[in-house]
Design an enzyme around this catalytic site. Structure first.
Site, mmCIF file in Angstrom:
data_model
loop_
_atom_site.group_PDB
_atom_site.id
_atom_site.type_symbol
_atom_site.label_atom_id
_atom_site.label_comp_id
_atom_site.label_asym_id
_atom_site.label_seq_id
_atom_site.Cartn_x
_atom_site.Cartn_y
_atom_site.Cartn_z
ATOM 1 N N HIS A 117 0.845 -1.186 0.000
ATOM 2 C CA HIS A 117 0.000 0.000 0.000
ATOM 3 C C HIS A 117 0.889 1.248 0.000
ATOM 4 O O HIS A 117 2.105 1.145 0.192
ATOM 5 C CB HIS A 117 -0.948 0.009 1.221
HETATM 6 C C1 T46 Z 1 3.076 0.781 6.784
HETATM 7 C C2 T46 Z 1 3.882 -0.456 6.984
HETATM 8 C C3 T46 Z 1 5.350 -0.194 7.052
HETATM 9 C C4 T46 Z 1 -3.656 -0.659 13.894
HETATM 10 O O1 T46 Z 1 -4.688 -0.931 14.537
HETATM 11 N N1 T46 Z 1 -2.952 0.464 14.199
HETATM 12 C C5 T46 Z 1 -1.811 0.800 13.543
HETATM 13 O O2 T46 Z 1 -1.193 1.835 13.872
HETATM 14 C C6 T46 Z 1 -1.361 -0.047 12.481
HETATM 15 C C7 T46 Z 1 -0.092 0.303 11.723
HETATM 16 C C8 T46 Z 1 -2.074 -1.173 12.199
HETATM 17 N N2 T46 Z 1 -3.207 -1.467 12.890
HETATM 18 C C9 T46 Z 1 -3.942 -2.692 12.577
HETATM 19 C C10 T46 Z 1 -4.621 -2.692 11.229
HETATM 20 C C11 T46 Z 1 -4.579 -4.150 10.806
HETATM 21 O O3 T46 Z 1 -5.695 -4.814 11.332
HETATM 22 O O4 T46 Z 1 -3.010 -3.775 12.542
HETATM 23 C C12 T46 Z 1 -3.340 -4.692 11.525
HETATM 24 C C13 T46 Z 1 -2.159 -4.923 10.579
HETATM 25 O O5 T46 Z 1 -1.901 -3.701 9.843
HETATM 26 P P1 T46 Z 1 -1.409 -3.696 8.300
HETATM 27 O O6 T46 Z 1 -2.006 -4.843 7.595
HETATM 28 O O7 T46 Z 1 -1.681 -2.337 7.750
HETATM 29 O O8 T46 Z 1 0.156 -3.926 8.483
HETATM 30 P P2 T46 Z 1 1.309 -3.826 7.375
HETATM 31 O O9 T46 Z 1 2.502 -4.472 7.993
HETATM 32 O O10 T46 Z 1 0.863 -4.335 6.061
HETATM 33 O O11 T46 Z 1 1.586 -2.245 7.197
HETATM 34 C C14 T46 Z 1 2.081 -1.474 8.277
HETATM 35 C C15 T46 Z 1 1.347 -0.125 8.358
HETATM 36 O O12 T46 Z 1 -0.065 -0.340 8.386
HETATM 37 C C16 T46 Z 1 1.661 0.777 7.199
HETATM 38 O O13 T46 Z 1 1.216 2.091 7.500
HETATM 39 O O14 T46 Z 1 3.545 1.718 6.143
HETATM 40 O O15 T46 Z 1 3.471 -1.226 8.134
#
Ligand code: T46
Length: 144
Positions: free
Chosen positions: A49
């Site tokens: 993303h």
């Molecule tokens: C990014 C990369 C480097 C939250 O509730 N709060 C938060 O601050 C974050 C970051 C995530 N979440 C929840 C949302 C999802 O249910 O944690 C779960 C996993 O998040 P996500 O699938 O977005 O994780 P990544 O590793 O794909 O991405 C993350 C960050 O979301 C993104 O901003 O730049 O790490």
């Protein structure tokens, strides 16, 4: 695409190392959120993303991983494996994290609170967004 890595000052002595990160000093924005990724499973990739506004610094405080950055024109892969190095990831950059070692702890310092509306999760939407974003910025702003 310019890759910006910050090298932080470790305060080492006979007891070990300590790195301190202060907003607007070591980190180029006000830190509104910190999160970290750990216990990643073999072969997984995360991210896929971009963000409309969010700016972040990624620090691999333990283990190693790789980050693929894509500005819509070119892609670069940046290895992260030093707890005193931070990779700056600006808004409007598509990111993917992969090749995690089993012991990786990837800490992220973020300029904004969590906001799902800030995410661009579809790659074609991302390409469209950066195209319009570039057109709305001056050349100088885009090159930053
Ligand atoms: C990014 C990369 C480097 C939250 O509730 N709060 C938060 O601050 C974050 C970051 C995530 N979440 C929840 C949302 C999802 O249910 O944690 C779960 C996993 O998040 P996500 O699938 O977005 O994780 P990544 O590793 O794909 O991405 C993350 C960050 O979301 C993104 O901003 O730049 O790490």
């Amino acid at each position: 695409m310019q890759i910006i890595k910050y090298v932080f000052q470790p305060h080492g002595d006979e007891r070990g190392q300590l790195v301190a990160l202060e907003e607007l000093k070591d980190i180029p924005f006000r830190i509104r959120r910190v999160y970290y990724i750990y216990d990643t499973k073999k072969g997984v990739a995360r991210g896929f993303h971009a963000h409309k506004n969010l700016k972040q610094i990624l620090v691999c405080v333990h283990g190693s991983c790789k980050i693929r950055l894509d500005d819509g024109k070119e892609q670069k892969i940046v290895p992260l494996d030093k707890p005193y190095e931070g990779l700056y990831v600006s808004n409007t950059i598509w990111r993917e994290m992969f090749d995690f070692s089993p012991d990786t702890v990837l800490m992220v310092l973020a300029s904004e609170l969590y906001n799902e509306d800030d995410y661009i999760r579809n790659y074609n939407d991302f390409l469209e967004y950066v195209k319009n974003y570039s057109e709305s910025c001056t050349d100088e702003e885009v090159s930053k």
